[in-house]
Write a protein that holds these residues in place. Structure first.
Motif, PDB file in Angstrom:
ATOM      1  N   ILE A 109       0.839  -1.204   0.000  1.00 24.99           N
ATOM      2  CA  ILE A 109       0.000   0.000   0.000  1.00 24.99           C
ATOM      3  C   ILE A 109       0.871   1.250   0.000  1.00 24.99           C
ATOM      4  O   ILE A 109       0.594   2.226  -0.698  1.00 24.99           O
ATOM      5  N   GLU A 110       1.930   1.221   0.775  1.00 26.03           N
ATOM      6  CA  GLU A 110       2.857   2.358   0.791  1.00 26.03           C
ATOM      7  C   GLU A 110       3.518   2.539  -0.567  1.00 26.03           C
ATOM      8  O   GLU A 110       3.759   3.670  -1.011  1.00 26.03           O
ATOM      9  N   LYS A 111       3.801   1.424  -1.243  1.00 27.40           N
ATOM     10  CA  LYS A 111       4.366   1.505  -2.596  1.00 27.40           C
ATOM     11  C   LYS A 111       3.376   2.184  -3.538  1.00 27.40           C
ATOM     12  O   LYS A 111       3.752   3.023  -4.365  1.00 27.40           O
ATOM     13  N   ALA A 112       2.088   1.843  -3.399  1.00 27.25           N
ATOM     14  CA  ALA A 112       1.046   2.468  -4.217  1.00 27.25           C
ATOM     15  C   ALA A 112       0.956   3.959  -3.922  1.00 27.25           C
ATOM     16  O   ALA A 112       0.828   4.784  -4.841  1.00 27.25           O
ATOM     17  N   GLN A 113       1.025   4.318  -2.647  1.00 33.19           N
ATOM     18  CA  GLN A 113       0.968   5.729  -2.253  1.00 33.19           C
ATOM     19  C   GLN A 113       2.111   6.523  -2.872  1.00 33.19           C
ATOM     20  O   GLN A 113       1.924   7.652  -3.336  1.00 33.19           O
ATOM     21  N   ASN A 114       3.285   5.927  -2.895  1.00 30.80           N
ATOM     22  CA  ASN A 114       4.465   6.602  -3.446  1.00 30.80           C
ATOM     23  C   ASN A 114       4.425   6.674  -4.972  1.00 30.80           C
ATOM     24  O   ASN A 114       5.065   7.537  -5.569  1.00 30.80           O
ATOM     25  N   THR A 115       3.664   5.766  -5.585  1.00 28.10           N
ATOM     26  CA  THR A 115       3.550   5.770  -7.057  1.00 28.10           C
ATOM     27  C   THR A 115       2.625   6.869  -7.536  1.00 28.10           C
ATOM     28  O   THR A 115       2.864   7.496  -8.562  1.00 28.10           O
ATOM     29  N   GLY A 116       1.528   7.117  -6.794  1.00 31.58           N
ATOM     30  CA  GLY A 116       0.630   8.195  -7.203  1.00 31.58           C
ATOM     31  C   GLY A 116      -0.797   7.985  -6.762  1.00 31.58           C
ATOM     32  O   GLY A 116      -1.233   6.874  -6.457  1.00 31.58           O
ATOM     33  N   VAL A 117      -1.548   9.083  -6.758  1.00 33.23           N
ATOM     34  CA  VAL A 117      -2.930   9.074  -6.292  1.00 33.23           C
ATOM     35  C   VAL A 117      -3.803   8.129  -7.103  1.00 33.23           C
ATOM     36  O   VAL A 117      -4.679   7.447  -6.570  1.00 33.23           O
ATOM     37  N   GLY A 118      -3.564   8.059  -8.408  1.00 35.51           N
ATOM     38  CA  GLY A 118      -4.400   7.219  -9.270  1.00 35.51           C
ATOM     39  C   GLY A 118      -4.311   5.749  -8.920  1.00 35.51           C
ATOM     40  O   GLY A 118      -5.305   5.022  -9.019  1.00 35.51           O
ATOM     41  N   VAL A 119      -3.131   5.310  -8.504  1.00 41.49           N
ATOM     42  CA  VAL A 119      -2.941   3.901  -8.159  1.00 41.49           C
ATOM     43  C   VAL A 119      -3.725   3.557  -6.896  1.00 41.49           C
ATOM     44  O   VAL A 119      -4.362   2.503  -6.809  1.00 41.49           O
ATOM     45  N   VAL A 120      -3.715   4.448  -5.916  1.00 45.52           N
ATOM     46  CA  VAL A 120      -4.460   4.214  -4.678  1.00 45.52           C
ATOM     47  C   VAL A 120      -5.956   4.133  -4.974  1.00 45.52           C
ATOM     48  O   VAL A 120      -6.665   3.249  -4.465  1.00 45.52           O
ATOM     49  N   VAL A 121      -6.432   5.045  -5.798  1.00 44.35           N
ATOM     50  CA  VAL A 121      -7.856   5.047  -6.156  1.00 44.35           C
ATOM     51  C   VAL A 121      -8.208   3.750  -6.887  1.00 44.35           C
ATOM     52  O   VAL A 121      -9.239   3.133  -6.626  1.00 44.35           O
ATOM     53  N   GLU A 122      -7.322   3.325  -7.791  1.00 46.36           N
ATOM     54  CA  GLU A 122      -7.589   2.095  -8.540  1.00 46.36           C
ATOM     55  C   GLU A 122      -7.598   0.881  -7.636  1.00 46.36           C
ATOM     56  O   GLU A 122      -8.430  -0.023  -7.790  1.00 46.36           O
ATOM     57  N   LEU A 123      -6.705   0.845  -6.662  1.00 43.36           N
ATOM     58  CA  LEU A 123      -6.715  -0.255  -5.693  1.00 43.36           C
ATOM     59  C   LEU A 123      -8.073  -0.337  -5.005  1.00 43.36           C
ATOM     60  O   LEU A 123      -8.644  -1.408  -4.829  1.00 43.36           O
TER      61      LEU A 123
END
Length: 269
Positions: free
Chosen positions: A249-263
């Protein structure tokens, strides 16, 4: 039920602000799910990047407009890797040739119909021997860029009017197992969580409190991914079936907002 050409070109209106945000430029087709997953948005001031609204964020599709709750429902396509991938596949349906599993040619699609509440594709309209025919999506095996593959007996199921698609859908729903009230509550909870994550992601992106990032972890940790999740550059981040850990999840957060939303859009308990 709507024809695709009844949706393309419609104004997109924000209920919250009462303003027209743009127009529907195209329908982004998910060939695997046989559904419309996103609507791309045409706006004269957005020439640099492509914007899209997830169909699940659409409140209603009427004769005059597509209604969304607020402008925040529209994302930059680069922030939603799955949308970007679907656009790159260039699945349009209209203009594709129909081939059955046995290799016989049956015509060319000139229109398709969708459920304007869910985005699910219901059926096709095609021309063969100067006559118009209609075929339910349940007989379609593959939606390809150039070819549409149907079952060997598909043309035993041609209907004379597209309204028959609705009858087929009602029958499928009546034959499906009844959902219990707890299932409904779970689904509502997931929608709420998704909305919360969108807000937390936006706040986190803008540099607000780390409490937001912690809340994202709290909501997503331990949940199972229902789809592969890709980074904006197209590389696979997390595989379907993965159980999300804090590190991921932290990796997703560091990748960008769109990835977190997609998760948040593609997880289960």
């Amino acid at each position: 039920m709507k024809k695709s050409n009844q949706v393309v070109g419609l104004p997109i209106i924000s209920i919250q602000s009462g303003t027209e945000i743009g127009h529907v430029k195209s329908l982004v087709i998910n060939s695997a799910d046989k559904s419309i997953d996103f609507l791309t948005v045409d706006h004269p001031d957005w020439d640099v990047s492509v914007k899209a609204v997830p169909f699940r964020k659409v409140i209603g599709v009427g004769e005059y407009a597509v209604m969304i709750e607020e402008e925040k429902a529209i994302f930059d396509l680069s922030e939603i890797p799955i949308a970007n991938e679907l656009v790159k596949k260039k699945i349009s349906i209209i203009g594709t040739k129909i081939i059955d599993r046995g290799g016989q040619f049956h015509g060319e699609v000139n229109e398709f119909f969708l459920d304007d509440n869910t985005g699910r594709i219901l059926g096709l309209q095609f021309k063969n021997a100067d006559a118009e025919h209609f075929l339910s999506i349940e007989h379609v095996i593959t939606l390809g860029k150039d070819l549409l593959i149907v079952s060997i007996d598909a043309f035993d199921h041609i209907v004379s009017q597209p309204e028959a698609f609705l009858s087929n859908q009602e029958q499928q729903l009546s034959e499906a197992p009844m959902k219990t009230e707890p299932d409904k509550n779970i689904e509502e909870a997931r929608v709420i969580e998704s909305e919360q994550l969108s807000k937390y992601a936006e706040a986190s992106e803008s540099g607000e409190s780390s409490d937001f990032r912690e809340k994202q972890v709290e909501i997503l940790e331990g949940k199972k991914l229902l789809k592969d999740i890709y980074a904006p550059d197209g590389n696979l981040l997390f595989a379907e079936g993965s159980i999300l850990s804090r590190k991921e999840i932290e990796k997703a957060q560091n990748t960008g907002v769109g990835v977190v939303v997609e998760l948040s859009m593609h997880v289960s308990e």
